[in-house]
Design a protein around this motif. Structure first.
Motif, PDB file in Angstrom:
ATOM      1  N   ARG A 191      29.887  39.978  18.042  1.00 50.75           N
ATOM      2  CA  ARG A 191      29.281  38.992  16.811  1.00 50.75           C
ATOM      3  C   ARG A 191      28.207  37.999  17.678  1.00 50.75           C
ATOM      4  O   ARG A 191      27.176  37.721  16.792  1.00 50.75           O
ATOM      5  CB  ARG A 191      30.467  38.070  16.428  1.00 50.75           C
ATOM      6  N   SER A 192      28.663  37.636  18.757  1.00 54.33           N
ATOM      7  CA  SER A 192      27.594  36.808  19.476  1.00 54.33           C
ATOM      8  C   SER A 192      26.226  37.262  19.527  1.00 54.33           C
ATOM      9  O   SER A 192      25.194  36.707  19.502  1.00 54.33           O
ATOM     10  CB  SER A 192      28.443  36.108  20.607  1.00 54.33           C
ATOM     11  N   ALA A 193      26.482  38.682  20.288  1.00 51.74           N
ATOM     12  CA  ALA A 193      25.263  39.384  20.551  1.00 51.74           C
ATOM     13  C   ALA A 193      24.566  39.682  19.243  1.00 51.74           C
ATOM     14  O   ALA A 193      23.204  39.470  19.060  1.00 51.74           O
ATOM     15  CB  ALA A 193      25.589  40.424  21.366  1.00 51.74           C
ATOM     16  N   ALA A 194      25.309  39.917  18.130  1.00 53.79           N
ATOM     17  CA  ALA A 194      24.314  40.347  16.895  1.00 53.79           C
ATOM     18  C   ALA A 194      23.859  39.427  16.307  1.00 53.79           C
ATOM     19  O   ALA A 194      22.639  39.328  15.803  1.00 53.79           O
ATOM     20  CB  ALA A 194      25.550  40.962  15.912  1.00 53.79           C
ATOM     21  N   ILE A 195      24.432  38.019  16.223  1.00 56.09           N
ATOM     22  CA  ILE A 195      23.761  36.758  15.619  1.00 56.09           C
ATOM     23  C   ILE A 195      22.838  36.573  16.324  1.00 56.09           C
ATOM     24  O   ILE A 195      21.412  36.105  16.046  1.00 56.09           O
ATOM     25  CB  ILE A 195      24.727  35.657  15.703  1.00 56.09           C
ATOM     26  N   ALA A 196      22.727  36.478  17.612  1.00 50.14           N
ATOM     27  CA  ALA A 196      21.444  36.324  18.839  1.00 50.14           C
ATOM     28  C   ALA A 196      20.164  37.435  18.216  1.00 50.14           C
ATOM     29  O   ALA A 196      19.036  36.779  18.291  1.00 50.14           O
ATOM     30  CB  ALA A 196      21.823  36.304  20.047  1.00 50.14           C
ATOM     31  N   GLY A 197      20.566  38.436  18.065  1.00 55.08           N
ATOM     32  CA  GLY A 197      19.915  39.613  17.700  1.00 55.08           C
ATOM     33  C   GLY A 197      19.207  39.470  16.418  1.00 55.08           C
ATOM     34  O   GLY A 197      17.782  39.523  16.450  1.00 55.08           O
ATOM     35  N   SER A 198      19.807  38.941  15.639  1.00 55.05           N
ATOM     36  CA  SER A 198      19.249  38.777  14.303  1.00 55.05           C
ATOM     37  C   SER A 198      18.285  37.640  14.349  1.00 55.05           C
ATOM     38  O   SER A 198      17.093  37.622  13.654  1.00 55.05           O
ATOM     39  CB  SER A 198      20.183  38.479  13.254  1.00 55.05           C
ATOM     40  N   LEU A 199      18.445  36.388  15.053  1.00 59.71           N
ATOM     41  CA  LEU A 199      17.791  35.347  15.143  1.00 59.71           C
ATOM     42  C   LEU A 199      16.448  35.537  15.923  1.00 59.71           C
ATOM     43  O   LEU A 199      15.211  35.113  15.643  1.00 59.71           O
ATOM     44  CB  LEU A 199      18.426  34.033  15.880  1.00 59.71           C
ATOM     45  N   LEU A 200      16.651  36.921  16.867  1.00 55.84           N
ATOM     46  CA  LEU A 200      15.606  37.233  17.328  1.00 55.84           C
ATOM     47  C   LEU A 200      14.592  37.752  16.551  1.00 55.84           C
ATOM     48  O   LEU A 200      13.077  37.818  16.649  1.00 55.84           O
ATOM     49  CB  LEU A 200      15.998  38.069  18.804  1.00 55.84           C
ATOM     50  N   MET A 201      15.364  38.674  15.797  1.00 55.89           N
ATOM     51  CA  MET A 201      14.312  39.528  14.766  1.00 55.89           C
ATOM     52  C   MET A 201      13.648  38.436  13.735  1.00 55.89           C
ATOM     53  O   MET A 201      12.892  38.652  13.335  1.00 55.89           O
ATOM     54  CB  MET A 201      15.377  40.397  13.729  1.00 55.89           C
ATOM     55  N   LEU A 202      14.436  37.436  13.479  1.00 57.59           N
ATOM     56  CA  LEU A 202      13.820  36.516  12.922  1.00 57.59           C
ATOM     57  C   LEU A 202      12.462  35.612  13.521  1.00 57.59           C
ATOM     58  O   LEU A 202      11.477  35.877  12.801  1.00 57.59           O
ATOM     59  CB  LEU A 202      14.614  35.026  12.248  1.00 57.59           C
ATOM     60  N   ALA A 203      12.507  35.583  14.603  1.00 56.46           N
ATOM     61  CA  ALA A 203      11.495  35.070  15.427  1.00 56.46           C
ATOM     62  C   ALA A 203      10.456  36.127  15.677  1.00 56.46           C
ATOM     63  O   ALA A 203       9.066  35.699  15.515  1.00 56.46           O
ATOM     64  CB  ALA A 203      12.001  34.564  16.726  1.00 56.46           C
ATOM     65  N   ALA A 204      10.807  37.410  15.739  1.00 61.17           N
ATOM     66  CA  ALA A 204       9.748  38.360  15.850  1.00 61.17           C
ATOM     67  C   ALA A 204       9.041  38.839  14.430  1.00 61.17           C
ATOM     68  O   ALA A 204       7.966  39.197  14.463  1.00 61.17           O
ATOM     69  CB  ALA A 204      10.669  39.883  15.965  1.00 61.17           C
ATOM     70  N   ALA A 205       9.676  38.428  13.339  1.00 60.45           N
ATOM     71  CA  ALA A 205       9.053  38.426  11.945  1.00 60.45           C
ATOM     72  C   ALA A 205       7.813  37.635  12.217  1.00 60.45           C
ATOM     73  O   ALA A 205       6.988  37.905  11.241  1.00 60.45           O
ATOM     74  CB  ALA A 205      10.079  37.776  10.673  1.00 60.45           C
ATOM     75  N   VAL A 206       7.597  36.693  13.015  1.00 62.10           N
ATOM     76  CA  VAL A 206       6.180  35.762  13.048  1.00 62.10           C
ATOM     77  C   VAL A 206       5.115  36.794  13.293  1.00 62.10           C
ATOM     78  O   VAL A 206       4.059  36.861  12.870  1.00 62.10           O
ATOM     79  CB  VAL A 206       6.371  34.671  14.018  1.00 62.10           C
TER      80      VAL A 206
END
Length: 365
Positions: A191-206
Protein backbone atom coordinates in the motif's frame (compact mmCIF):
# COMPACT_ATOMS: atom_id res chain seq x y z
CA UNK A 1 -23.34 -1.52 -10.86
CA UNK A 2 -26.66 -3.15 -10.11
CA UNK A 3 -26.65 -5.20 -6.93
CA UNK A 4 -24.23 -6.19 -4.24
CA UNK A 5 -23.54 -9.58 -2.74
CA UNK A 6 -22.23 -10.49 0.69
CA UNK A 7 -18.98 -12.05 -0.50
CA UNK A 8 -15.75 -11.75 1.42
CA UNK A 9 -13.98 -8.53 0.57
CA UNK A 10 -17.06 -6.72 -0.75
CA UNK A 11 -16.34 -3.83 1.63
CA UNK A 12 -13.01 -3.24 -0.10
CA UNK A 13 -14.63 -3.17 -3.54
CA UNK A 14 -17.46 -0.92 -2.33
CA UNK A 15 -14.90 1.48 -0.86
CA UNK A 16 -13.03 1.38 -4.16
CA UNK A 17 -16.23 2.01 -6.09
CA UNK A 18 -17.01 5.14 -4.11
CA UNK A 19 -13.49 6.55 -4.49
CA UNK A 20 -13.78 5.90 -8.22
CA UNK A 21 -17.14 7.67 -8.57
CA UNK A 22 -15.52 10.65 -6.85
CA UNK A 23 -12.86 10.52 -9.56
CA UNK A 24 -15.52 10.20 -12.27
CA UNK A 25 -17.37 13.27 -11.00
CA UNK A 26 -14.11 15.22 -10.54
CA UNK A 27 -12.79 14.34 -14.02
CA UNK A 28 -16.03 15.30 -15.74
CA UNK A 29 -16.21 18.51 -13.71
CA UNK A 30 -12.62 19.38 -14.66
CA UNK A 31 -13.02 18.65 -18.37
CA UNK A 32 -14.32 22.13 -19.32
CA UNK A 33 -11.20 23.62 -17.68
CA UNK A 34 -8.42 21.51 -19.19
CA UNK A 35 -7.65 24.11 -21.87
CA UNK A 36 -7.55 27.06 -19.47
CA UNK A 37 -5.98 25.53 -16.35
CA UNK A 38 -2.76 23.51 -16.32
CA UNK A 39 -3.72 22.07 -12.92
CA UNK A 40 -7.05 20.83 -14.30
CA UNK A 41 -5.25 19.32 -17.28
CA UNK A 42 -2.75 17.45 -15.03
CA UNK A 43 -5.39 16.09 -12.65
CA UNK A 44 -7.65 15.15 -15.55
CA UNK A 45 -4.89 13.16 -17.27
CA UNK A 46 -3.92 11.39 -14.02
CA UNK A 47 -7.51 10.39 -13.24
CA UNK A 48 -8.06 9.07 -16.75
CA UNK A 49 -5.05 6.75 -16.38
CA UNK A 50 -6.99 4.54 -13.98
CA UNK A 51 -10.57 5.57 -13.24
CA UNK A 52 -12.34 4.02 -16.22
CA UNK A 53 -10.34 0.75 -16.23
CA UNK A 54 -10.86 0.35 -12.48
CA UNK A 55 -14.55 1.27 -12.65
CA UNK A 56 -15.08 -1.34 -15.36
CA UNK A 57 -13.03 -3.82 -13.29
CA UNK A 58 -15.10 -3.32 -10.13
CA UNK A 59 -18.30 -3.52 -12.20
CA UNK A 60 -17.14 -6.88 -13.51
CA UNK A 61 -16.51 -8.02 -9.93
CA UNK A 62 -20.09 -7.22 -8.86
CA UNK A 63 -21.46 -8.92 -11.99
CA UNK A 64 -20.57 -12.45 -10.88
CA UNK A 65 -23.62 -13.07 -8.63
CA UNK A 66 -26.12 -11.80 -11.20
CA UNK A 67 -24.79 -12.69 -14.64
CA UNK A 68 -26.85 -15.81 -15.35
CA UNK A 69 -30.38 -17.06 -14.92
CA UNK A 70 -33.45 -15.02 -14.07
CA UNK A 71 -31.42 -12.47 -12.09
CA UNK A 72 -29.12 -11.94 -15.07
CA UNK A 73 -32.05 -11.35 -17.43
CA UNK A 74 -33.65 -8.89 -15.01
CA UNK A 75 -30.35 -7.01 -14.66
CA UNK A 76 -30.04 -6.72 -18.44
CA UNK A 77 -33.60 -5.45 -18.63
CA UNK A 78 -32.91 -2.89 -15.92
CA UNK A 79 -29.81 -1.61 -17.69
CA UNK A 80 -31.81 -1.31 -20.90
CA UNK A 81 -34.63 0.62 -19.20
CA UNK A 82 -32.13 2.87 -17.40
CA UNK A 83 -30.50 3.63 -20.72
CA UNK A 84 -33.82 4.47 -22.41
CA UNK A 85 -34.90 6.73 -19.53
CA UNK A 86 -31.66 8.67 -19.18
CA UNK A 87 -30.86 8.80 -22.88
CA UNK A 88 -34.25 10.45 -23.30
CA UNK A 89 -33.79 12.83 -20.36
CA UNK A 90 -30.27 13.92 -21.29
CA UNK A 91 -31.15 14.31 -24.96
CA UNK A 92 -34.24 16.41 -24.22
CA UNK A 93 -32.35 18.65 -21.79
CA UNK A 94 -29.45 18.94 -24.23
CA UNK A 95 -31.75 20.04 -27.02
CA UNK A 96 -33.47 22.54 -24.72
CA UNK A 97 -30.64 23.85 -22.50
CA UNK A 98 -27.23 22.16 -22.59
CA UNK A 99 -26.47 22.38 -26.35
CA UNK A 100 -23.29 20.26 -26.15
CA UNK A 101 -21.42 20.37 -29.46
CA UNK A 102 -21.00 17.17 -31.46
CA UNK A 103 -23.80 15.24 -29.73
CA UNK A 104 -25.94 12.99 -31.93
CA UNK A 105 -29.43 12.65 -30.48
CA UNK A 106 -30.10 8.99 -31.15
CA UNK A 107 -30.65 5.89 -29.05
CA UNK A 108 -27.80 4.38 -31.04
CA UNK A 109 -25.37 7.09 -29.91
CA UNK A 110 -25.14 7.15 -26.08
CA UNK A 111 -25.20 10.65 -24.61
CA UNK A 112 -21.72 11.31 -23.17
CA UNK A 113 -21.46 9.34 -19.89
CA UNK A 114 -24.26 6.94 -20.87
CA UNK A 115 -21.76 5.00 -22.98
CA UNK A 116 -21.11 3.02 -19.80
CA UNK A 117 -24.66 1.67 -19.66
CA UNK A 118 -24.57 0.61 -23.31
CA UNK A 119 -21.17 -1.05 -22.83
CA UNK A 120 -22.20 -2.71 -19.56
CA UNK A 121 -25.14 -4.31 -21.37
CA UNK A 122 -22.80 -5.60 -24.09
CA UNK A 123 -20.09 -6.76 -21.65
CA UNK A 124 -22.60 -9.02 -19.96
CA UNK A 125 -23.71 -10.51 -23.28
CA UNK A 126 -20.10 -11.02 -24.40
CA UNK A 127 -19.21 -12.69 -21.11
CA UNK A 128 -22.20 -15.01 -21.44
CA UNK A 129 -21.07 -15.86 -24.97
CA UNK A 130 -17.56 -16.71 -23.68
CA UNK A 131 -18.66 -18.55 -20.53
CA UNK A 132 -17.60 -21.99 -21.82
CA UNK A 133 -14.04 -20.77 -22.41
CA UNK A 134 -11.40 -20.83 -19.70
CA UNK A 135 -10.70 -17.55 -17.87
CA UNK A 136 -7.25 -17.28 -19.44
CA UNK A 137 -8.70 -17.63 -22.95
CA UNK A 138 -11.45 -15.11 -22.13
CA UNK A 139 -8.89 -12.56 -20.95
CA UNK A 140 -6.55 -13.16 -23.88
CA UNK A 141 -9.41 -13.02 -26.37
CA UNK A 142 -10.75 -9.78 -24.86
CA UNK A 143 -7.31 -8.15 -25.12
CA UNK A 144 -7.15 -9.16 -28.78
CA UNK A 145 -10.63 -7.75 -29.41
CA UNK A 146 -9.77 -4.55 -27.55
CA UNK A 147 -6.66 -4.11 -29.67
CA UNK A 148 -8.40 -4.87 -32.96
CA UNK A 149 -11.17 -2.36 -32.11
CA UNK A 150 -8.74 0.44 -32.89
CA UNK A 151 -8.60 -0.66 -36.52
CA UNK A 152 -12.40 -0.42 -36.99
CA UNK A 153 -12.86 2.38 -39.56
CA UNK A 154 -15.38 4.46 -37.61
CA UNK A 155 -15.41 6.28 -34.28
CA UNK A 156 -16.79 4.50 -31.26
CA UNK A 157 -19.84 6.65 -30.49
CA UNK A 158 -22.11 4.22 -32.34
CA UNK A 159 -23.54 2.13 -29.48
CA UNK A 160 -20.18 2.65 -27.75
CA UNK A 161 -18.75 -0.25 -29.76
CA UNK A 162 -15.13 0.88 -29.52
CA UNK A 163 -15.19 1.42 -25.74
CA UNK A 164 -17.06 -1.84 -25.27
CA UNK A 165 -14.20 -3.81 -26.77
CA UNK A 166 -11.35 -1.60 -25.49
CA UNK A 167 -12.47 -1.93 -21.85
CA UNK A 168 -13.72 -5.53 -22.15
CA UNK A 169 -10.45 -6.98 -20.72
CA UNK A 170 -10.95 -5.06 -17.47
CA UNK A 171 -14.54 -6.30 -17.17
CA UNK A 172 -13.48 -9.90 -17.71
CA UNK A 173 -10.63 -9.51 -15.21
CA UNK A 174 -13.05 -8.08 -12.65
CA UNK A 175 -15.50 -10.92 -13.17
CA UNK A 176 -12.86 -13.55 -12.45
CA UNK A 177 -11.14 -11.72 -9.59
CA UNK A 178 -11.74 -12.50 -5.94
CA UNK A 179 -10.65 -10.60 -2.88
CA UNK A 180 -8.50 -13.56 -1.87
CA UNK A 181 -6.56 -13.35 -5.15
CA UNK A 182 -5.47 -9.79 -4.52
CA UNK A 183 -5.50 -9.52 -0.72
CA UNK A 184 -1.89 -10.66 -0.44
CA UNK A 185 -0.91 -7.64 -2.54
CA UNK A 186 -2.65 -5.22 -0.21
CA UNK A 187 -0.13 -5.47 2.59
CA UNK A 188 1.10 -2.30 4.35
CA UNK A 189 4.31 -2.45 2.34
CA UNK A 190 2.44 -2.75 -0.95
CA UNK A 191 0.00 0.00 0.00
CA UNK A 192 2.82 2.40 0.83
CA UNK A 193 4.58 1.60 -2.44
CA UNK A 194 1.31 1.86 -4.38
CA UNK A 195 0.43 5.26 -2.94
CA UNK A 196 3.93 6.51 -3.71
CA UNK A 197 3.66 5.11 -7.24
CA UNK A 198 0.28 6.74 -7.80
CA UNK A 199 1.59 10.11 -6.62
CA UNK A 200 4.59 9.70 -8.91
CA UNK A 201 2.16 9.10 -11.79
CA UNK A 202 0.35 12.28 -10.81
CA UNK A 203 3.69 14.11 -11.00
CA UNK A 204 4.42 12.38 -14.32
CA UNK A 205 1.10 13.66 -15.65
CA UNK A 206 2.84 17.04 -15.96
CA UNK A 207 4.90 15.44 -18.73
CA UNK A 208 2.40 12.97 -20.15
CA UNK A 209 -0.36 15.57 -20.57
CA UNK A 210 1.90 17.31 -23.07
CA UNK A 211 3.02 14.13 -24.84
CA UNK A 212 0.13 11.67 -24.44
CA UNK A 213 -3.13 12.18 -26.28
CA UNK A 214 -5.95 11.61 -23.81
CA UNK A 215 -7.82 10.03 -26.72
CA UNK A 216 -5.75 6.91 -26.04
CA UNK A 217 -7.24 6.78 -22.55
CA UNK A 218 -10.84 7.38 -23.70
CA UNK A 219 -10.97 4.17 -25.72
CA UNK A 220 -13.43 5.70 -28.19
CA UNK A 221 -11.07 6.75 -30.98
CA UNK A 222 -9.61 4.75 -33.85
CA UNK A 223 -5.85 4.44 -34.32
CA UNK A 224 -6.14 6.53 -37.48
CA UNK A 225 -8.08 9.18 -35.56
CA UNK A 226 -5.22 9.28 -33.06
CA UNK A 227 -2.75 9.88 -35.87
CA UNK A 228 -1.44 6.33 -36.14
CA UNK A 229 -2.52 4.55 -39.28
CA UNK A 230 0.41 2.11 -39.15
CA UNK A 231 -0.31 -1.61 -39.20
CA UNK A 232 1.47 -2.00 -35.87
CA UNK A 233 -0.62 0.70 -34.12
CA UNK A 234 -2.14 -2.04 -31.98
CA UNK A 235 1.15 -2.20 -30.05
CA UNK A 236 0.40 1.28 -28.73
CA UNK A 237 -2.89 -0.05 -27.34
CA UNK A 238 -0.95 -2.80 -25.53
CA UNK A 239 1.29 -0.10 -24.08
CA UNK A 240 -1.75 1.87 -22.89
CA UNK A 241 -3.15 -1.29 -21.28
CA UNK A 242 0.11 -1.69 -19.35
CA UNK A 243 0.01 1.96 -18.28
CA UNK A 244 -3.59 1.61 -17.13
CA UNK A 245 -2.84 -1.60 -15.23
CA UNK A 246 0.08 0.05 -13.43
CA UNK A 247 -1.93 3.19 -12.60
CA UNK A 248 -4.89 1.09 -11.45
CA UNK A 249 -2.76 -1.14 -9.21
CA UNK A 250 -1.15 1.96 -7.71
CA UNK A 251 -4.52 3.56 -6.93
CA UNK A 252 -5.58 0.47 -4.95
CA UNK A 253 -3.17 1.61 -2.25
CA UNK A 254 -5.60 4.42 -1.34
CA UNK A 255 -8.54 2.05 -0.73
CA UNK A 256 -9.41 1.17 2.89
CA UNK A 257 -10.37 -2.41 3.82
CA UNK A 258 -12.94 -1.96 6.55
CA UNK A 259 -16.68 -1.70 6.05
CA UNK A 260 -18.17 1.62 7.14
CA UNK A 261 -19.72 4.82 5.86
CA UNK A 262 -17.56 4.71 2.73
CA UNK A 263 -18.89 1.25 1.89
CA UNK A 264 -22.47 2.41 2.38
CA UNK A 265 -21.87 5.33 0.04
CA UNK A 266 -20.22 2.91 -2.38
CA UNK A 267 -23.43 0.87 -2.57
CA UNK A 268 -25.20 3.89 -4.10
CA UNK A 269 -22.71 4.98 -6.76
CA UNK A 270 -25.24 4.30 -9.53
CA UNK A 271 -27.19 7.34 -8.33
CA UNK A 272 -24.11 9.56 -8.49
CA UNK A 273 -23.19 8.23 -11.91
CA UNK A 274 -26.55 8.84 -13.57
CA UNK A 275 -27.30 12.19 -11.88
CA UNK A 276 -23.98 14.04 -11.80
CA UNK A 277 -24.07 14.78 -15.53
CA UNK A 278 -27.12 17.01 -15.03
CA UNK A 279 -25.15 19.13 -12.56
CA UNK A 280 -22.06 19.48 -14.74
CA UNK A 281 -23.94 20.17 -17.95
CA UNK A 282 -26.21 22.60 -16.10
CA UNK A 283 -23.22 24.48 -14.69
CA UNK A 284 -21.65 24.65 -18.15
CA UNK A 285 -24.87 25.90 -19.80
CA UNK A 286 -25.22 28.62 -17.14
CA UNK A 287 -21.74 29.89 -17.98
CA UNK A 288 -20.27 29.19 -14.54
CA UNK A 289 -17.05 27.82 -16.01
CA UNK A 290 -16.41 31.12 -17.79
CA UNK A 291 -15.58 32.66 -14.41
CA UNK A 292 -13.05 29.99 -13.40
CA UNK A 293 -9.52 30.82 -14.59
CA UNK A 294 -7.29 30.44 -11.54
CA UNK A 295 -5.71 27.56 -9.65
CA UNK A 296 -7.90 28.40 -6.67
CA UNK A 297 -10.99 28.14 -8.87
CA UNK A 298 -9.87 24.73 -10.14
CA UNK A 299 -9.33 23.52 -6.56
CA UNK A 300 -12.81 24.75 -5.68
CA UNK A 301 -14.29 22.76 -8.58
CA UNK A 302 -12.61 19.57 -7.31
CA UNK A 303 -13.76 20.16 -3.73
CA UNK A 304 -17.34 20.87 -4.82
CA UNK A 305 -17.30 17.73 -7.00
CA UNK A 306 -16.26 15.63 -3.98
CA UNK A 307 -18.95 17.16 -1.76
CA UNK A 308 -21.66 16.69 -4.39
CA UNK A 309 -20.60 13.06 -4.85
CA UNK A 310 -21.25 12.47 -1.16
CA UNK A 311 -24.56 14.34 -1.40
CA UNK A 312 -25.83 12.30 -4.36
CA UNK A 313 -24.88 9.06 -2.59
CA UNK A 314 -26.96 9.83 0.52
CA UNK A 315 -29.97 7.61 1.37
CA UNK A 316 -32.36 10.57 0.97
CA UNK A 317 -31.44 10.89 -2.71
CA UNK A 318 -31.99 7.17 -3.22
CA UNK A 319 -35.43 7.36 -1.62
CA UNK A 320 -36.37 10.34 -3.80
CA UNK A 321 -35.35 8.97 -7.21
CA UNK A 322 -35.21 5.21 -6.70
CA UNK A 323 -38.01 4.41 -9.23
CA UNK A 324 -36.15 6.43 -11.85
CA UNK A 325 -32.65 5.07 -11.19
CA UNK A 326 -33.58 1.46 -10.43
CA UNK A 327 -36.89 0.92 -12.22
CA UNK A 328 -38.89 -2.19 -11.45
CA UNK A 329 -38.57 -4.49 -14.45
CA UNK A 330 -40.29 -7.50 -12.90
CA UNK A 331 -43.45 -6.86 -14.91
CA UNK A 332 -41.42 -6.73 -18.14
CA UNK A 333 -39.73 -10.00 -17.23
CA UNK A 334 -43.10 -11.65 -16.51
CA UNK A 335 -44.49 -10.38 -19.80
CA UNK A 336 -41.50 -11.69 -21.76
CA UNK A 337 -41.69 -15.04 -19.93
CA UNK A 338 -45.39 -15.30 -20.75
CA UNK A 339 -44.82 -14.51 -24.42
CA UNK A 340 -41.90 -16.96 -24.52
CA UNK A 341 -43.95 -19.73 -22.92
CA UNK A 342 -46.84 -19.09 -25.28
CA UNK A 343 -44.50 -19.16 -28.28
CA UNK A 344 -42.86 -22.42 -27.14
CA UNK A 345 -46.25 -24.02 -26.50
CA UNK A 346 -47.53 -22.94 -29.90
CA UNK A 347 -44.29 -23.97 -31.64
CA UNK A 348 -44.20 -27.46 -30.12
CA UNK A 349 -47.90 -27.94 -30.78
CA UNK A 350 -47.41 -27.07 -34.46
CA UNK A 351 -44.34 -29.32 -34.58
CA UNK A 352 -46.27 -32.27 -33.13
CA UNK A 353 -49.07 -31.77 -35.66
CA UNK A 354 -46.55 -31.57 -38.51
CA UNK A 355 -44.75 -34.76 -37.47
CA UNK A 356 -48.09 -36.51 -36.96
CA UNK A 357 -49.15 -35.51 -40.48
CA UNK A 358 -45.82 -36.70 -41.96
CA UNK A 359 -46.09 -40.01 -40.09
CA UNK A 360 -49.67 -40.47 -41.25
CA UNK A 361 -48.75 -39.88 -44.91
CA UNK A 362 -45.76 -42.22 -44.60
CA UNK A 363 -48.04 -44.93 -43.19
CA UNK A 364 -50.36 -44.63 -46.17
CA UNK A 365 -47.48 -45.03 -48.57
Amino acid sequence: MNGVSARSGDAFFLNLRFLLIVCVFAANALEPLIYVSSLADRWYTWIFMFHMPLFVWVTGYFTRPNLKGETGVKTLLQIMVQYIIFQSLYSLLDAAFFHVQGVHHSFFAPYLLLWFLASHFCWRLLLLAMRRLSPSIQITGSIVLGTLAGYIPFEGTWLSISRTFVFLPFFVLGYHITYEKISFLLTPRFRSAAIAGSLLMLAAAVWTSAHLQTGWLYGSMTFAGLGHGEWYAGLFRIGIYLLQLAASAAFLGFVPFAAGWLSRLGSRTLYVFLLHGFIIRGAASLGIYAYIHTTFGTLCVMIVACLLTVLLALPAVKRAVHPLIEPNVGWIFKRISKISSSFKKHFFKRSDLLWHEIAHKSGKN
